[in-house]
Design a protein around this motif. Structure first.
Motif, mmCIF file in Angstrom:
data_model
loop_
_atom_site.group_PDB
_atom_site.id
_atom_site.type_symbol
_atom_site.label_atom_id
_atom_site.label_comp_id
_atom_site.label_asym_id
_atom_site.label_seq_id
_atom_site.Cartn_x
_atom_site.Cartn_y
_atom_site.Cartn_z
ATOM 1 N N LYS A 57 -60.371 -90.905 43.254
ATOM 2 C CA LYS A 57 -59.512 -90.423 42.491
ATOM 3 C C LYS A 57 -58.442 -89.449 43.192
ATOM 4 N N SER A 113 -56.484 -85.730 37.571
ATOM 5 C CA SER A 113 -57.168 -86.666 38.188
ATOM 6 C C SER A 113 -56.945 -88.055 37.827
ATOM 7 N N GLN A 147 -50.333 -90.759 40.106
ATOM 8 C CA GLN A 147 -51.196 -90.194 41.258
ATOM 9 C C GLN A 147 -50.436 -89.911 42.529
#
Length: 120
Positions: A21, A80, A110
């Motif tokens: 993650k 995350s 991300q």
């Protein structure tokens, strides 16, 4: 039998792995002009909610003269996420009397940091 044991071990190993993650960051901020407007309307504190979940309450007089950059601002939301994942969220910012001041969607990616200047 030996092949079955090796195959079982390989399958178990693949299932046991977890995806890594990463953290995505989104900043919300406003400038002096907006802070003065908030003060003129008697707004002393602001609370951020993302997807109806409370994130943080701040002093409404805190402001920035320009984009504060990645990971700073009046409000910073972190999450995350898996690699190459994007998520769309909805934010709402209320004053101390629970009046809605700002709202809208934002997209997180991300390993990225984005910011939104809150205007009047």
């Amino acid at each position: 039998m030996k092949k079955l044991i090796i195959l079982s071990f390989c399958v178990f190993s693949l299932l046991a792995c977890t995806k890594k993650k990463f953290t995505g960051t989104y900043s919300f901020w406003y400038n002096t002009e907006v802070a003065n407007d908030l003060s003129a309307y008697g707004i002393t504190s602001l609370s951020l909610y993302v997807d109806e979940q409370f994130v943080k309450t701040i002093d409404a007089s805190k402001h920035y003269t320009g984009d504060p950059g990645c990971g700073t601002g009046n409000f910073v939301y972190e999450e995350s996420m898996f690699k190459k994942e994007n998520r769309t969220h909805y934010y709402k910012i209320y004053d101390q009397t629970n009046s809605l001041i700002w709202h809208g969607p934002f997209m997180m990616s991300q390993k990225e940091c984005n910011s939104l200047q809150l205007t009047r």
